[in-house]
Scaffold this active site. Structure first.
Site, PDB file in Angstrom:
ATOM      1  N   TRP A 245       0.829  -1.203   0.000  1.00 11.71           N
ATOM      2  CA  TRP A 245       0.000   0.000   0.000  1.00 11.71           C
ATOM      3  C   TRP A 245       0.862   1.251   0.000  1.00 11.71           C
ATOM      4  CZ3 TRP A 245      -0.288   4.006   3.560  1.00 11.71           C
ATOM      5  CH2 TRP A 245      -1.361   4.883   3.417  1.00 11.71           C
ATOM      6  N   HIS A 246       2.015   1.179   0.661  1.00 12.95           N
ATOM      7  CA  HIS A 246       2.861   2.361   0.774  1.00 12.95           C
ATOM      8  C   HIS A 246       3.561   2.725  -0.528  1.00 12.95           C
ATOM      9  CE1 HIS A 246       2.326   1.776   5.118  1.00 12.95           C
ATOM     10  NE2 HIS A 246       2.703   3.017   5.240  1.00 12.95           N
ATOM     11  N   GLY A 247       3.723   1.797  -1.416  1.00 12.12           N
ATOM     12  CA  GLY A 247       4.375   2.153  -2.666  1.00 12.12           C
ATOM     13  C   GLY A 247       4.663   0.956  -3.541  1.00 12.12           C
TER      14      GLY A 247
END
Length: 458
Positions: free
Chosen positions: A317-319
């Site tokens: 989700w963060h990248g």
């Protein structure tokens, strides 16, 4: 536009507050319209080409929410999840999948000219939580599209959270009180968050960026640990400061956003750390992914699988990078180890030892998070884990220049402020302190254009 910018502090925020409060309290719908208009402008200012995607997300989830009362609501929910994940996947992950396929299969598929919309991860998760809450009968469908648009696009939490659940603000969109005390608390919280970001995080960013720009073969054992510690402080004061500002802005407009950080670096275990860090994201994955998968009410093997899935998704989700995936799985494995092997040992050991244990693995995790590639992360960790007493001149320079900031950063990462705030003497000094912090923040922004924000890209 970020909160820690002069244009926001001296133009946007005064304008929205003036236009909002010039409308009488009894016309709350008009006030909501003012807040919605400024929120859309806020997003348009930073992402003019992709604001249509925000409108599309609002429209899709508005209609899906209405369909959650139909006999075929399971089908509509599945389609809703697919549409939201598809939008997120195309704009955030498609080029990553193409480049990965090219590397694995030796193909040469060209990357697409895609710009990731600011805050797409946050507003997509908020939109999904609305539809799922309506599906679960935990909230009623919002029949007013402008009210739903306000929930999804409200500028205090639009681009960097905290992730606000619809059921937590549903009633306040339709009816909320505006008090002098609440507005004053909002100002206090905003200024303290601004000071965290500008006076501390930006300084730690100079240290971390200066060290991480060097090739790993030029790093020493002590310098690598110093860089990792600086980033550990940077990301905390960066994100918790922004969350404080968002919560403070919410109070100014009559909303109560839930806390997002609770002094995570005082944790005695990795499990406790994730109860204190980015709590809105952790609870989102718990309620909408972990529990639907079966949570811990299943066999041990299934529970381990559930944890790995959740933490793999949390990292991703963060990248769109293998470093984020590795970071998520790293913490997933640590949580599994604590759950099934280390819990009793952690409870028996002295607090200082368990605290050092937690900090050690947290700092190592931030190395994965900060690195651009897995190979760089592994090389950086190799230097960190190879003891040497060599003192780099850059380390001496940073210590001489920034030791007061480092001392403040370490001390204030513990719950010192809440204890001081209860003392009468501190209450009397709070207003001069706030004024001084605001002046220092403005001076810093005027004198220094270096103002990075880590979570702006998520």
């Amino acid at each position: 536009m970020v909160f820690s910018s002069l244009i926001f502090l001296f133009f946007f925020l005064p304008a929205v507050l003036l236009c909002y409060y010039v409308v009488p309290q009894r016309f709350l719908a008009v006030r909501n319209g003012v807040l919605l208009a400024f929120s859309l402008f806020f997003y348009f200012y930073g992402e003019p080409r992709l604001i249509a995607l925000l409108f599309l997300s609002i429209a899709l989830n508005y209609f899906f929410g209405l369909l959650m009362r139909s006999p075929y609501r399971k089908i509509w929910l599945a389609l809703c999840v697919f549409c939201n994940v598809a939008m997120l996947g195309v704009y955030k992950y498609l080029n990553f999948f193409i480049s990965t396929a090219n590397s694995v299969f030796g193909t040469s598929t060209p990357l697409l000219d895609i710009v990731m919309p600011i805050g797409i991860s946050f507003y997509t998760f908020q939109a999904l939580s609305y539809v799922v809450d309506v599906y679960r009968r935990q909230a009623w469908p919002q029949k007013n599209p402008f009210s739903l648009a306000l929930y999804i696009s409200m500028f205090p939490q639009l681009i960097a959270g905290p992730i606000v659940r619809y059921r937590d603000v549903d009633d306040r969109i339709a009816q909320r009180a505006h008090t002098v005390a609440g507005f004053s608390e909002g100002i206090d919280r905003f200024v303290y968050g601004l000071a965290k970001k500008v006076l501390l995080s930006n300084v730690f960013a100079q240290i971390a960026d200066g060290i991480w720009l060097r090739p790993t073969d030029e790093l020493t054992f002590l310098l690598s640990w110093f860089g990792a510690a600086a980033y550990t402080l940077q990301i905390y004061y960066d994100f918790s400061g922004y969350s404080d500002m968002a919560i403070g802005l919410g109070k100014m407009f009559g909303f109560q956003f839930l806390e997002n950080f609770n002094y995570p670096y005082i944790s005695r275990s990795v499990t406790e750390f994730w109860r204190r860090w980015h709590m809105s994201l952790s609870s989102w994955f718990r309620d909408y992914v972990y529990i639907p998968l079966g949570g811990n009410r299943c066999s041990s093997k299934r529970h381990i699988f559930n944890l790995l899935v959740v933490w793999g998704l949390t990292g991703f989700w963060h990248g769109a990078n293998f470093t984020f995936l590795a970071w998520g799985l790293y913490f997933g494995v640590l949580l599994i180890c604590e759950k099934y092997a280390l819990a009793k040992l952690i409870d028996r050991l002295p607090r200082v030892l368990t605290h050092l244990y937690a900090l050690l693995f947290i700092v190592i995790g931030w190395v994965l998070f900060r690195s651009d590639t897995l190979s760089y992360a592994l090389d950086y960790l190799r230097v960190m884990l190879t003891p040497s007493l060599t003192v780099d001149p850059q380390l001496i320079e940073y210590l001489a220049r920034f030791w007061p900031y480092l001392l403040c950063g370490v001390v204030l990462s513990a719950p010192i402020y809440p204890r001081l705030a209860k003392r009468k003497a501190f209450v009397l000094l709070s207003y001069p302190l706030l004024a001084a912090l605001l002046v220092l923040c403005v001076m810093s922004l005027l004198n220094n254009s270096y103002n990075p924000f880590i979570y702006f890209r998520f």
